[in-house]
Each structure stands twice: as structure tokens, then as C-alpha cells.
Design a protein around this motif. Sequence first.
Motif, PDB file in Angstrom:
ATOM      1  N   GLY A  62      -3.235  10.224 -34.540  1.00 38.91           N
ATOM      2  CA  GLY A  62      -1.962   9.740 -34.014  1.00 38.91           C
ATOM      3  C   GLY A  62      -1.989   9.592 -32.503  1.00 38.91           C
ATOM      4  N   THR A  63      -2.569  10.570 -31.821  1.00 35.95           N
ATOM      5  CA  THR A  63      -2.695  10.517 -30.362  1.00 35.95           C
ATOM      6  C   THR A  63      -3.539   9.320 -29.944  1.00 35.95           C
ATOM      7  OG1 THR A  63      -2.455  12.907 -30.182  1.00 35.95           O
ATOM      8  CG2 THR A  63      -3.497  11.785 -28.321  1.00 35.95           C
ATOM      9  N   TYR A  64      -4.648   9.113 -30.634  1.00 34.68           N
ATOM     10  CA  TYR A  64      -5.522   7.980 -30.339  1.00 34.68           C
ATOM     11  C   TYR A  64      -4.769   6.655 -30.504  1.00 34.68           C
ATOM     12  CZ  TYR A  64      -9.186   4.498 -30.784  1.00 34.68           C
ATOM     13  OH  TYR A  64      -9.949   3.372 -30.629  1.00 34.68           O
ATOM     14  N   LEU A  65      -4.033   6.517 -31.589  1.00 34.75           N
ATOM     15  CA  LEU A  65      -3.302   5.271 -31.840  1.00 34.75           C
ATOM     16  C   LEU A  65      -2.231   5.022 -30.772  1.00 34.75           C
ATOM     17  CD1 LEU A  65      -2.958   5.524 -35.724  1.00 34.75           C
ATOM     18  CD2 LEU A  65      -4.540   4.073 -34.428  1.00 34.75           C
ATOM     19  N   ILE A  66      -1.517   6.076 -30.382  1.00 38.76           N
ATOM     20  CA  ILE A  66      -0.492   5.945 -29.340  1.00 38.76           C
ATOM     21  C   ILE A  66      -1.127   5.560 -28.010  1.00 38.76           C
ATOM     22  CG2 ILE A  66       1.155   7.263 -27.918  1.00 38.76           C
ATOM     23  CD1 ILE A  66       1.844   8.802 -30.558  1.00 38.76           C
ATOM     24  N   GLU A  67      -2.235   6.234 -27.659  1.00 36.21           N
ATOM     25  CA  GLU A  67      -2.907   5.943 -26.393  1.00 36.21           C
ATOM     26  C   GLU A  67      -3.471   4.524 -26.343  1.00 36.21           C
ATOM     27  OE1 GLU A  67      -5.777   9.078 -26.056  1.00 36.21           O
ATOM     28  OE2 GLU A  67      -4.316  10.489 -25.224  1.00 36.21           O
ATOM     29  N   ASN A  68      -3.653   3.907 -27.486  1.00 36.63           N
ATOM     30  CA  ASN A  68      -4.183   2.551 -27.552  1.00 36.63           C
ATOM     31  C   ASN A  68      -3.092   1.510 -27.825  1.00 36.63           C
ATOM     32  OD1 ASN A  68      -7.317   2.429 -27.333  1.00 36.63           O
ATOM     33  ND2 ASN A  68      -6.798   4.362 -28.325  1.00 36.63           N
ATOM     34  N   GLY A  69      -1.848   1.879 -27.487  1.00 35.70           N
ATOM     35  CA  GLY A  69      -0.752   0.924 -27.500  1.00 35.70           C
ATOM     36  C   GLY A  69      -0.136   0.627 -28.853  1.00 35.70           C
ATOM     37  N   LEU A  70      -0.348   1.491 -29.830  1.00 39.48           N
ATOM     38  CA  LEU A  70       0.167   1.210 -31.165  1.00 39.48           C
ATOM     39  C   LEU A  70       1.425   1.995 -31.519  1.00 39.48           C
ATOM     40  CD1 LEU A  70      -3.250   0.952 -32.997  1.00 39.48           C
ATOM     41  CD2 LEU A  70      -1.729  -0.904 -32.345  1.00 39.48           C
ATOM     42  N   ILE A  75       0.871  -0.321 -38.871  1.00 37.32           N
ATOM     43  CA  ILE A  75      -0.570  -0.450 -38.980  1.00 37.32           C
ATOM     44  C   ILE A  75      -1.018  -0.078 -40.398  1.00 37.32           C
ATOM     45  CG2 ILE A  75      -0.958   0.059 -36.544  1.00 37.32           C
ATOM     46  CD1 ILE A  75      -1.955   2.859 -37.538  1.00 37.32           C
ATOM     47  N   GLY A  76      -2.193  -0.489 -40.744  1.00 36.54           N
ATOM     48  CA  GLY A  76      -2.835  -0.072 -41.975  1.00 36.54           C
ATOM     49  C   GLY A  76      -4.222   0.443 -41.617  1.00 36.54           C
ATOM     50  N   ILE A  77      -4.653   1.461 -42.280  1.00 35.17           N
ATOM     51  CA  ILE A  77      -5.976   2.018 -42.020  1.00 35.17           C
ATOM     52  C   ILE A  77      -6.805   1.829 -43.282  1.00 35.17           C
ATOM     53  CG2 ILE A  77      -7.285   4.091 -41.453  1.00 35.17           C
ATOM     54  CD1 ILE A  77      -4.792   5.068 -39.929  1.00 35.17           C
ATOM     55  N   ILE A  78      -7.896   1.108 -43.132  1.00 37.41           N
ATOM     56  CA  ILE A  78      -8.778   0.825 -44.259  1.00 37.41           C
ATOM     57  C   ILE A  78     -10.166   1.332 -43.916  1.00 37.41           C
ATOM     58  CG2 ILE A  78      -9.789  -0.995 -45.672  1.00 37.41           C
ATOM     59  CD1 ILE A  78      -7.332  -2.727 -44.908  1.00 37.41           C
ATOM     60  N   GLY A  79     -10.788   2.007 -44.843  1.00 38.14           N
ATOM     61  CA  GLY A  79     -12.131   2.492 -44.585  1.00 38.14           C
ATOM     62  C   GLY A  79     -12.746   3.050 -45.844  1.00 38.14           C
TER      63      GLY A  79
END
Length: 83
Positions: A62-70, A75-79
Amino acid sequence: MSDKEEKLQYYEVRQIDTIRDMLTQSAQLYAERPAYKVKSKKGGEYFDITFSQFKEDVWALGTYLIENGLKGKKIGIIGICGW
């Protein structure tokens, strides 16, 4: 609660309002219990991901996504199915 509903209640159910709330409560209640078992490589041994570790990993994502403007974005996370 009616008499019939009261008789059907097997255990107390905790109040959960959001996924974040569920994850926080579960990490508090079951901190060192395994939430998942995963393998680091195909054919390898299983190891535990505890509830507290899972919560920390979700918070880090969550922190990473926020720091990258999201923040506030959909969003969707696929992997691959793995840790």
C-alpha cells in the motif's frame, strides 16, 4: 435477535467493517499463527507466512502504491500465484 436465531449462534462473531479492519484484527488476534503456507521455489519446502507478516507485507505494498501516485486510483494486481 429471535429465539430461533439465538439458538443458531454457535460462537461470537467479531465486527469487521473493511478489509483493512479484518487484516488488522487478524494480525492482533493471530499474530504468529500461519495465515498461508508457501514455497520459495517449485518442489521446495513449504514455509509459513504469519498473520503479522502478511499484514506488514500488505501495508508495504500500500505504501509503495501511494508513493507511486496511485492513492485514490482503482487498480488491479495480476501475477503468478506465489509470495
